[in-house]
Design an enzyme around this catalytic site. Structure first.
Site, PDB file in Angstrom:
ATOM      1  N   ASP A  19       0.821  -1.218   0.000  1.00  0.00           N
ATOM      2  CA  ASP A  19       0.000   0.000   0.000  1.00  0.00           C
ATOM      3  C   ASP A  19       0.848   1.259   0.000  1.00  0.00           C
ATOM      4  O   ASP A  19       0.413   2.307  -0.466  1.00  0.00           O
ATOM      5  CB  ASP A  19      -0.878   0.040   1.264  1.00  0.00           C
ATOM      6  CG  ASP A  19      -1.711  -1.229   1.388  1.00  0.00           C
ATOM      7  OD1 ASP A  19      -1.903  -1.706   2.523  1.00  0.00           O
ATOM      8  OD2 ASP A  19      -2.120  -1.758   0.328  1.00  0.00           O
ATOM      9  N   LYS A 220      20.100   7.560   4.200  1.00  0.00           N
ATOM     10  CA  LYS A 220      19.995   6.088   4.037  1.00  0.00           C
ATOM     11  C   LYS A 220      21.399   5.497   4.035  1.00  0.00           C
ATOM     12  O   LYS A 220      22.318   6.087   3.460  1.00  0.00           O
ATOM     13  CB  LYS A 220      19.310   5.759   2.695  1.00  0.00           C
ATOM     14  CG  LYS A 220      17.897   6.254   2.533  1.00  0.00           C
ATOM     15  CD  LYS A 220      17.403   6.069   1.097  1.00  0.00           C
ATOM     16  CE  LYS A 220      18.083   7.059   0.165  1.00  0.00           C
ATOM     17  NZ  LYS A 220      17.581   6.994  -1.219  1.00  0.00           N
ATOM     18  N   ASP A 245      18.006   2.099  -6.203  1.00  0.00           N
ATOM     19  CA  ASP A 245      18.987   1.645  -7.206  1.00  0.00           C
ATOM     20  C   ASP A 245      20.341   1.325  -6.576  1.00  0.00           C
ATOM     21  O   ASP A 245      21.246   0.851  -7.274  1.00  0.00           O
ATOM     22  CB  ASP A 245      19.181   2.717  -8.295  1.00  0.00           C
ATOM     23  CG  ASP A 245      19.875   3.957  -7.731  1.00  0.00           C
ATOM     24  OD1 ASP A 245      20.968   4.307  -8.228  1.00  0.00           O
ATOM     25  OD2 ASP A 245      19.340   4.536  -6.776  1.00  0.00           O
TER      26      ASP A 245
HETATM   27  C1  LIG Z   1      22.597  11.265  -3.816  1.00  0.00           C
HETATM   28  C2  LIG Z   1      21.783  10.340  -4.631  1.00  0.00           C
HETATM   29  O1  LIG Z   1      20.745  10.030  -3.847  1.00  0.00           O
HETATM   30  P1  LIG Z   1      19.444   9.142  -4.079  1.00  0.00           P
HETATM   31  O2  LIG Z   1      18.322  10.033  -4.597  1.00  0.00           O
HETATM   32  O3  LIG Z   1      19.797   8.074  -5.082  1.00  0.00           O
HETATM   33  O4  LIG Z   1      19.205   8.632  -2.686  1.00  0.00           O
HETATM   34  C3  LIG Z   1      22.701   9.221  -5.090  1.00  0.00           C
HETATM   35  O5  LIG Z   1      22.328   8.324  -5.793  1.00  0.00           O
HETATM   36  O6  LIG Z   1      23.857   9.321  -4.786  1.00  0.00           O
HETATM   37 MG   LIG Z   2      19.575   6.429  -6.030  1.00  0.00          MG
END
Ligand SMILES: C[C@H](OP(=O)(O)O)C(=O)O
Ligand SMILES: [Mg+2]
Length: 299
Positions: A19, A220, A245
């Site tokens: 969700d 993160k 990614d």
């Molecule tokens: C800084 C950037 O942040 P994302 O939007 O992928 O967390 C990244 O890919 O390095």
């Molecule tokens: Mg990213």
């Protein structure tokens, strides 16, 4: 073992199962200012299905508000309260976890977005985009006066990094043992529209090396970013999926929060990172080539 999504049925069951959809931005939605094909269609479909959508980015160059401007410019529906960036997480960490006293300041290595979020949280700062620090002039300690109110150094992606900024940050972090060392994120690289560039982790690396110590990371995969979201948004972790990614930020972040994880191969991670003898030990629940694959689902 990851489930490799291939059929419309695979995507349909993913839509039924979750969700709340948390999306990383760079490498998932876009490369720099170039939207990845199919993103607008997929996000539109999720909204029509009343899914809760959040954007969770480690990119500290923009504030939540300036990210809203980017979404608008790219024609992607987004609302400020859906956007969580590592600049916001760092500012909230200082204001609500550290409870930085009002008279204290932060020395910034970073860009306008980080300054905007610190300002929003009522935190005074110096450095950053100040022209006096954005210089290639030689740095001389004899010309430098330490500001005794600086109680933290915050380091994010800074495309105007230089020896003056690194030297000032180094002074604050060595002359005051209480001074906090905070990184908005430690992504080693950044997927720009035209290819990989050094990321925020590569900006704080010289300080890590010179100091012989690591910063507290608020982006993160740290829990701080999730705590910022949890403080504002109600969702069921068991019915929430994190789409990213990068294995060591996005997927670890999702796993740390008890969320399902979907890796897309439009950004940092490639097939060889997740298969074969050198496959990463970080294993997402699901893998698909691109977010656009979800368009296979007929509404
Ligand atoms: C800084 C950037 O942040 P994302 O939007 O992928 O967390 C990244 O890919 O390095
Ligand atoms: Mg990213």
């Amino acid at each position: 073992m990851s489930v490799r999504l291939t059929s419309a049925q695979d995507y349909a069951s993913l839509l039924d199962r979750y969700d709340t959809w948390m999306f990383d931005c760079d490498g998932v939605l876009w490369h720099g200012d170039r939207l990845i094909d199919g993103v607008v269609e997929v996000l539109g479909m999720l909204r029509r299905k009343n899914k809760k959508i959040l954007f969770v980015t480690n990119n500290a160059t923009k504030s939540r508000k300036s990210y809203k401007g980017k979404f608008d410019q790219l024609g992607v529906e987004a609302h400020v309260d859906e956007i969580y960036g590592s600049a916001y997480a760092a500012a909230v960490y200082l204001s609500t976890v550290i409870k930085l006293p009002k008279e204290k300041k932060v020395y910034v290595i970073g860009q306008a977005g980080l300054e905007e979020e610190l300002h929003e949280e009522g935190i005074a700062f110096l450095g950053g985009t100040d022209p006096a620090d954005c210089t290639l002039a030689p740095f001389s300690l004899s010309d430098f006066t330490l500001d005794p109110d600086v109680a933290a150094v915050v380091c994010g992606l800074d495309t105007q990094i230089n020896y003056t900024k690194l030297s000032k940050a180094f002074q604050y972090l060595t002359r005051n043992p209480e001074c906090l060392f905070i990184a908005t994120n430690e992504d080693s690289t950044y997927p720009s529209a035209d290819g990989l560039l050094p990321g925020a982790g590569s900006i704080s690396a010289p300080l890590r090396f010179a100091l012989g110590k690591d910063p507290v990371c608020t982006g993160k995969p740290s829990r701080t970013m999730l705590d910022c979201i949890n403080a504002k948004v109600h969702y069921n972790p068991e019915r929430t999926i994190m789409v990213g990614d990068r294995l060591n930020t996005d997927i670890l972040f999702g796993q740390g929060g008890g969320l399902a994880t979907l890796l897309v191969l439009t950004g940092i991670t490639s097939e060889s990172d997740i298969t074969g003898p050198n496959a990463s030990p970080i294993v997402p629940d699901y893998v698909t080539n691109s977010l656009a694959d979800i368009c296979a689902v007929t509404e």
